[in-house]
Design a protein around this motif. Structure first.
Motif, PDB file in Angstrom:
ATOM      1  N   LEU A 134       8.266   0.233  45.444  1.00  0.00           N
ATOM      2  CA  LEU A 134       7.429  -0.244  44.337  1.00  0.00           C
ATOM      3  C   LEU A 134       8.172  -1.193  43.404  1.00  0.00           C
ATOM      4  O   LEU A 134       7.570  -2.061  42.776  1.00  0.00           O
ATOM      5  N   HIS A 140       1.637  -4.812  42.898  1.00  0.00           N
ATOM      6  CA  HIS A 140       0.887  -3.577  43.171  1.00  0.00           C
ATOM      7  C   HIS A 140      -0.166  -3.376  42.088  1.00  0.00           C
ATOM      8  O   HIS A 140      -1.211  -2.765  42.314  1.00  0.00           O
ATOM      9  N   VAL A 141       0.131  -3.936  40.917  1.00  0.00           N
ATOM     10  CA  VAL A 141      -0.813  -3.803  39.805  1.00  0.00           C
ATOM     11  C   VAL A 141      -2.126  -4.542  40.098  1.00  0.00           C
ATOM     12  O   VAL A 141      -3.144  -4.307  39.449  1.00  0.00           O
ATOM     13  N   ASN A 142      -2.102  -5.443  41.084  1.00  0.00           N
ATOM     14  CA  ASN A 142      -3.327  -6.171  41.450  1.00  0.00           C
ATOM     15  C   ASN A 142      -4.180  -5.418  42.461  1.00  0.00           C
ATOM     16  O   ASN A 142      -5.202  -5.927  42.900  1.00  0.00           O
ATOM     17  N   LEU A 143      -3.729  -4.236  42.839  1.00  0.00           N
ATOM     18  CA  LEU A 143      -4.511  -3.462  43.805  1.00  0.00           C
ATOM     19  C   LEU A 143      -5.765  -2.899  43.132  1.00  0.00           C
ATOM     20  O   LEU A 143      -5.683  -2.243  42.095  1.00  0.00           O
TER      21      LEU A 143
END
Lengths: 384, 399
Positions: A134, A140-143
């Motif tokens: 991570l 990953h925040v755009n998931l």
């Protein structure tokens, strides 16, 4: 096994096929997507620059007239040597023949593989995959959060969705002479021998469960068994004439089938060629699935895998992949990116970007006891 | 002299073994039952609060026309997790009757809670005049008797942790002091023997001294390492879990209260702003305690998701204050729920990271004490044997 390649070239018919008529590069150009989109941000690769990806065929934007595809750009932007293999043809062969073999090696042959959600769940449960790095995936925040609530990987710590799709119904109104709005409609005697179902157990059984009033996102053994029996009876009686994969589109196009279960991405392409054919999300709901990116256990290139995942989760890169494949992007910002680059037709498509009401009618297979599910697989696959 | 020496070594072996055994037992209990219980009880508290948030959101969307399935799933899965965590805690409680009583009360309350929520759902579907009455009963139950039971179980487990953390420590200090004294005695004995002997070095007594130093050092270092590991596990892992669980519970309370306010038409932007400020402060605390690149990355993601959730809530309250109830409910149901899910599951990731850190620390504490009882028998006995051999040699020489 193929040696290192720079990028997939051309497009071929497959489960995840799109754009035979238009061509991925053409769409990218048409929608104004910058072929050099995606920042050349530097990532800490921890010394690893090799990366081997095993994906489904024709599931990423290839190199073309409009410029380099995502793999080529990732190689340049990230400084990676990427071996991209599009040999993952179905989840059973993919796991048994490729992934399982790789996992039995001291160092697996692939650093990223793309199993469908239910198989990813099984691999995570069996500790076959590495936790995601991570710290190397700030995107990953755009998931999209709707993919983060799975009970088998809450928060998405072990996999990130690659693309998602809907398994609904497609039909030729001229042949059915009536609207098809439910899985039950496939059992209309008037359509006997002209109906197809998809050859993925969880999708066929899931859709039958929905028609029976059951919830495939929280399946019970009894409900799944009843649904499978219904499908098998339909095949045995000849009502269901074909068990298809991406070839449902061709069979609908030629008139061999009047109605069939259909994958949204392939249906999207079909509807462009044949606007008279309809794709519907049944009233009782449809199946939503997604293919994931996972890092096999003991991969030697976890950091490079993380960097690549981060790269494709940049909206600009995610938009190119969506424009090429026409499946649902799990990346927040892709819709805005498509709209901003002048391709509102895609951005406003309700199948690519379902609204809240449509999402409420999409069900993702919830999983059963592994032994029971394997039995269901065996029974279903005996019909193929 | 032989008798005194052997008696001293035997007494030391007994105390050291007792200390090592108690330390190992304590660390083992922490590893196998107390630590998992502590984690489960925090997660149980969060699961109940999450069920509240899911039930309220599902109810609100149902009132607005169509029940949001993801909220309903959130409620059902949170409730299932709460039941499973209650069972896990019961399985780990051993003979602790107080914990069993509290867990049984909680189990009954969970069933009643579920009944209230389902009754509210049915009443809502049938268009009853006050369909939310049973929902409020459920929420009241979760904040009352259920919260009390969970708090009691948490306190019992914290006490068990503290007790087991200290297990064997007092006897260990006694053993270490005794070991030092005995070592000094053996050194003195060796010097005395050497003075009266033709040989400058008595191998048996020297071996006994070395073995005593080894035993005492092993015991002292192992107990110190266990204490440090447990302390680190508590401060680096468990405290962060508690912090995150508090954030989760607060988040779910905010989400639930927003839903209830929308039902009553009492949404206020100022309340939302102060709620968001409080959540922001809690996120800052989590970020400050992130002690690895991975945890810092998750903390950054948490902050981004929290801001999205804040934006969504502000949109809800802006619509509500403008009298646009339909718009407020739509914002709550659509973007609001998605943002909530994103923040909620990211918090799960934070908890998972801290849980691993906590369990790793506890495992390390258990590992350093694993061989202590055996070493504390074998090494002093070897020292006694060695001393006896040394003193026998001196006696033979004398005779």
């Amino acid at each position: 096994m193929a040696g290192p390649v720079t990028a997939p070239a051309g497009a071929a018919w497959s489960r995840r096929t799109f754009l035979v008529a238009v061509g991925a590069a053409g769409v990218s150009a048409a929608c104004g997507l910058d072929p050099n989109a995606g920042s050349a941000q530097e990532y800490d690769l921890g010394g690893t620059t090799q990366l081997t990806i095993l994906n489904w065929p024709s599931y990423i934007d290839p190199d073309g007239d409009a410029g380099p595809g995502t793999i080529s750009r990732a190689q340049t932007d990230l400084g990676l040597q990427i071996t991209y293999l599009d040999e993952y043809t179905d989840n059973y062969d993919g796991y048994d023949l490729v992934v399982a073999n790789a996992l039995n090696q001291p160092v697996p042959a692939y650093d990223i593989v793309m199993p469908t959600n239910w198989l990813a769940a099984q691999m995570i449960a069996a500790s076959d995959v590495e936790p995601l790095p991570l710290e190397l995936i700030p995107n990953h925040v755009n998931l999209d959060p709707q993919y983060m609530t799975n009970t088998w990987d809450r928060g998405s710590r072990f996999q990130m969705p690659w693309q998602a799709g809907i398994t609904g119904l497609a039909y030729n109104p001229a042949l059915t002479e009536r609207p098809i709005t439910s899985f039950d409609d496939l059992f209309d005697p008037a359509l006997a021998g002209r109906v197809g179902i998809i050859g993925e157990m969880r999708e066929a059984v899931g859709l039958a469960m929905l028609a029976n009033g059951d919830d495939p996102s929280r399946p019970t053994e009894a409900a799944a068994d009843a649904a499978l029996q219904r499908v098998m009876d339909g095949v045995a009686s000849g009502q269901i004439a074909a068990i298809t994969f991406e070839d449902f589109a061709e069979k609908l196009e030629t008139g061999e089938l009047a109605a069939a279960m259909a994958w949204s991405g392939d249906a999207f392409s079909l509807l462009r060629r044949r606007p008279d054919i309809e794709f519907v999300i049944p009233d009782h709901g449809a199946i939503r699935w997604f293919d994931t990116m996972v890092i096999p256990r003991n991969s030697a290139n976890v950091a490079a895998a993380g960097a690549f995942m981060n790269y494709v989760y940049e909206p600009a890169n995610g938009a190119r992949i969506t424009a090429s494949g026409n499946y649902i992007s799990p990346v927040i910002g892709v819709q805005d990116e498509l709209r901003a680059t002048g391709f509102s037709e895609l951005a406003d498509d309700p199948v690519l970007f379902p609204d809240a009401s449509t999402r409420n009618r999409l069900f993702t297979w919830g999983g059963l006891d592994l032994d029971f599910e394997t039995t269901l697989d065996d029974r279903f696959n005996s019909m193929l | 002299m032989i008798t005194v020496t052997l008696a001293g070594l035997a007494a030391f072996a007994a105390v050291a073994t007792l200390s090592g055994w108690l330390a190992r037992q304590g660390a083992g209990r922490i590893e196998t039952s107390v630590a998992p219980s502590l984690v489960s009880v925090q997660q149980l508290s969060a699961s109940i609060a999450e069920a509240n948030a899911g039930a309220t959101a599902a109810f609100l969307s149902q009132t607005a026309g169509e029940e949001d399935r993801s909220s309903r799933l959130l409620y059902l899965e949170a409730l299932e997790r709460a039941s499973a965590q209650t069972e896990t805690l019961a399985g780990l409680a051993g003979t602790d009757e107080a914990s069993h009583d509290d867990l049984q009360a909680l189990s009954v309350a969970l069933g009643e809670y579920r009944g209230d929520v389902e009754a509210a759902r049915t009443a809502n579907a049938l268009g009853a005049t006050t369909p939310d009455a049973r929902l409020r009963d459920a929420l009241g139950r979760s904040e009352g008797e259920m919260a009390e039971s969970v708090a009691a179980v948490a306190a019992q487990n914290q006490q068990r942790f503290d007790d087991n953390e200290q297990a064997g420590l007092l006897w260990g200090i006694v053993a270490v002091i005794g070991g030092i004294a005995l070592t000094a005695f053996l050194l003195n004995l060796h010097a005395s023997v050497a003075r009266r002997s033709r040989r400058r070095l008595n191998l048996g007594l020297t071996g006994a001294v070395v073995l005593m130093i080894l035993t005492t050092a092993t015991l002292g270092l192992a107990l110190a390492a266990r204490t440090v590991n447990l302390s680190n596990a508590e401060s680096g892992g468990y405290d962060a879990i508690v912090e995150t669980a508090a954030f989760q519970t607060d988040l779910y309370t905010v989400q639930t209260q927003n839903g209830l306010d929308l039902l009553q038409g009492t949404q206020e932007a100022s309340t939302t702003t102060s709620d968001l400020q409080r959540l922001g402060e809690q996120a800052d605390l989590i970020a400050a305690s992130a002690d690895s690149n991975r945890e810092q990355a998750v903390a950054q993601q948490l902050e981004a998701r929290r801001q999205r959730y804040g934006d969504a809530l502000l949109e809800v309250s802006a619509n509500a204050e403008a009298g646009l109830t339909g718009g407020a409910i739509a914002a709550y149901r659509d973007d609001g729920l998605q943002a909530f899910n994103g923040l909620n599951t990211t918090l799960e990731t934070v908890v998972a990271e801290n849980r691993e850190q906590f369990i790793d620390g506890v495992d390390a504490a258990a590992a350093v004490t694993r061989w202590l009882p055996l070493l504390n028998i074998v090494l002093p006995l070897a020292a006694a044997l060695s001393a006896a051999v040394g003193l026998q040699a001196r006696l033979r020489e004398y005779s």
